[in-house]
Write an enzyme that holds these catalytic residues in place. Structure first.
Site, PDB file in Angstrom:
ATOM      1  N   ARG A  47       5.058   6.033  14.074  1.00  0.00           N
ATOM      2  CA  ARG A  47       5.090   6.335  12.817  1.00  0.00           C
ATOM      3  C   ARG A  47       4.465   7.857  12.769  1.00  0.00           C
ATOM      4  NH1 ARG A  47       1.333   4.383   8.114  1.00  0.00           N
ATOM      5  NH2 ARG A  47       0.324   6.546   8.084  1.00  0.00           N
ATOM      6  N   HIS A  54       0.870  -1.230  -0.011  1.00  0.00           N
ATOM      7  CA  HIS A  54      -0.066   0.042   0.023  1.00  0.00           C
ATOM      8  C   HIS A  54       0.831   1.246   0.047  1.00  0.00           C
ATOM      9  CE1 HIS A  54       1.182  -0.468   4.482  1.00  0.00           C
ATOM     10  NE2 HIS A  54       0.666   0.562   4.174  1.00  0.00           N
ATOM     11  N   ASP A  87       0.705   5.024   1.759  1.00  0.00           N
ATOM     12  CA  ASP A  87      -0.294   5.726   3.167  1.00  0.00           C
ATOM     13  C   ASP A  87      -1.123   6.553   2.648  1.00  0.00           C
ATOM     14  OD1 ASP A  87       1.098   3.819   4.965  1.00  0.00           O
ATOM     15  OD2 ASP A  87       2.584   5.325   5.248  1.00  0.00           O
ATOM     16  N   HIS A 104       4.797  -0.074   0.116  1.00  0.00           N
ATOM     17  CA  HIS A 104       5.367  -0.725   1.070  1.00  0.00           C
ATOM     18  C   HIS A 104       4.438  -1.702   1.788  1.00  0.00           C
ATOM     19  CE1 HIS A 104       3.367   2.581   3.457  1.00  0.00           C
ATOM     20  NE2 HIS A 104       3.626   1.706   4.317  1.00  0.00           N
TER      21      HIS A 104
HETATM   22  C1  SIN Z   1       3.128   1.050   7.758  1.00  0.00           C
HETATM   23  O1  SIN Z   1       2.502   0.500   6.758  1.00  0.00           O
HETATM   24  O2  SIN Z   1       3.107   2.457   7.836  1.00  0.00           O
HETATM   25  C2  SIN Z   1       3.957   0.234   8.686  1.00  0.00           C
HETATM   26  C3  SIN Z   1       4.938  -0.445   8.160  1.00  0.00           C
HETATM   27  C4  SIN Z   1       5.575  -1.405   9.035  1.00  0.00           C
HETATM   28  O3  SIN Z   1       5.237  -1.554  10.213  1.00  0.00           O
HETATM   29  O4  SIN Z   1       6.690  -1.873   8.988  1.00  0.00           O
END
Ligand code: SIN
Length: 282
Positions: free
Chosen positions: A270, A103, A105, A254
Site C-alpha cells: 500500500r 476507517h 486512512d 473501508h
Molecule cells: C487498509 O486498510 O488500508 C488495508 C485494506 C486491506 O488490507 O484490504
C-alpha cells in the site's frame, strides 16, 4: 492512451481496462484518470504485473506520497518508506491485524490521507475481501434536520480505539498513542476537489463527540456508523493477484475482512497520498 471505465457497483467503484501500469502514464491519461477517480471514488486495475518501483511511480501520479513515519515499524517496507507491507500472518511473532474495521486512512492525524493505493501480492484461497462505502451517499441520504445537526459537530479520532489494537502490549499502545495523539475532526467534510459534502466518521477511529453527554454522543455516533455503511452504499472487492486499486479517503471508508483461516496468509502493498490539513489535536 486509450482505456475504458466500467462501474463495479451502483454505489461506487469502477474498473479501468486497457492500461498497463508497469509503463509510465502520460499527463493526459493521468488527468483523465483523475476525473474518473473523482467520479467513482475507487478505481480498480486488474492483471497488473508491477514491481514495487512501478507501483510507487503509479501512485505518485495522484499526488505526494507519505513516508509512514507514524506507522508501526513492522508494517513499513525496510528500504522503501513509501510502501506499507500489509500482512495478515504473524510478523516477528505478532499477528498483525490491519484495517479490519471501518476507517478512512490517517483520519486520526491532522493530515488525513487523500488517497491510498493497494496491490494484491498474496491471497487466501477464499475470503480477505475489502469493502468500501460511499460517504457522499451516506451524507446525502440523511434527513435535513440530521444534516444540520451533524454539520455543526466534530468527533475525536483515536487510532488506538477499536479491535485492531486489542491485545497490544502496553508499551506498544503507549508508543502508538505518542506517535498519534487523538485528533478532533469535523463529522462532515467538504471534499476539496469536488466541493461535495461527505460524512467523515468511522467505527474504528471515532470515540466521542465533545460537548455532548455520553448517551448523546454514543447514540449519534452509532447511528452514523450504522447509516454510513448500509449495504447499498458499499462496493465489495474480491481480490485477484495482480489487482491494483486506488481509493479516495476523503469520501469513503473501508475495511478488510478477516474471514479466512489463520493457516492462510494475505499480503498487500500500500501507498498513501498526503492530504490537505484537517482537524486539530484534542
Ligand atoms: C487498509 O486498510 O488500508 C488495508 C485494506 C486491506 O488490507 O484490504
Amino acid at each position: 492512451m486509450s482505456y475504458s471505465v466500467k462501474p463495479l457497483s451502483s454505489a461506487l467503484g469502477a474498473e479501468v481496462e486497457g492500461l498497463d501500469l508497469s509503463q509510465p502514464l502520460d499527463d493526459a491519461t493521468v488527468a483523465q484518470l483523475r476525473k474518473s477517480w473523482l467520479e467513482h471514488q475507487v478505481l480498480l486495475f486488474r492483471g497488473q504485473d508491477v514491481t514495487d518501483d512501478q507501483f510507487i511511480r503509479f501512485s505518485a501520479c495522484f499526488g505526494e506520497l507519505h513516508n509512514h513515519q507514524n506507522y508501526q515499524e513492522e508494517l513499513v517496507h525496510p528500504t522503501r518508506k513509501e510502501l506499507l507491507v500489509v500482512k495478515s500472518h504473524a510478523v516477528n511473532g505478532k499477528v498483525i491485524r490491519f484495517g479490519q474495521e471501518w476507517h478512512s486512512d490517517m483520519s486520526y492525524t491532522t493530515r488525513p490521507a487523500m488517497a491510498s493505493v493497494l496491490g494484491a501480492r498474496r491471497l487466501p484461497p477464499v475470503g480477505g475481501d475489502t469493502l468500501w462505502s460511499n460517504m457522499y451517499m451516506a451524507y446525502d441520504t440523511l434527513a435535513e434536520p440530521v444534516k444540520r445537526m451533524v454539520d455543526a459537530l466534530s468527533a475525536v479520532h483515536d487510532v488506538t480505539n477499536g479491535s485492531s489494537h486489542i491485545g497490544d502490549r502496553a508499551d506498544i499502545r503507549i508508543a502508538n498513542m505518542k506517535r498519534n495523539p487523538p485528533v478532533l475532526q469535523p463529522i462532515v467534510r467538504v471534499h476539496p476537489e469536488t466541493g461535495r459534502r461527505a460524512l467523515f466518521v468511522s467505527e474504528w477511529m471515532c470515540t466521542r463527540i465533545p460537548g455532548l453527554s455520553e448517551i448523546e454522543s454514543d447514540s449519534i455516533l452509532s447511528m452514523l456508523f450504522k447509516h454510513s455503511t448500509r449495504s447499498e452504499f458499499v462496493y465489495r472487492q474480491k481480490w485477484k493477484l495482480g489487482d491494483v486499486l486506488i481509493w479516495d479517503n476523503r469520501c469513503t471508508v473501508h475495511m478488510a475482512l478477516r474471514d479466512y483461516g489463520s493457516e492462510f496468509s494475505r499480503e498487500m502493498i500500500r501507498t498513501s497520498l498526503v492530504g490537505t490539513p484537517s482537524g486539530e489535536l484534542v
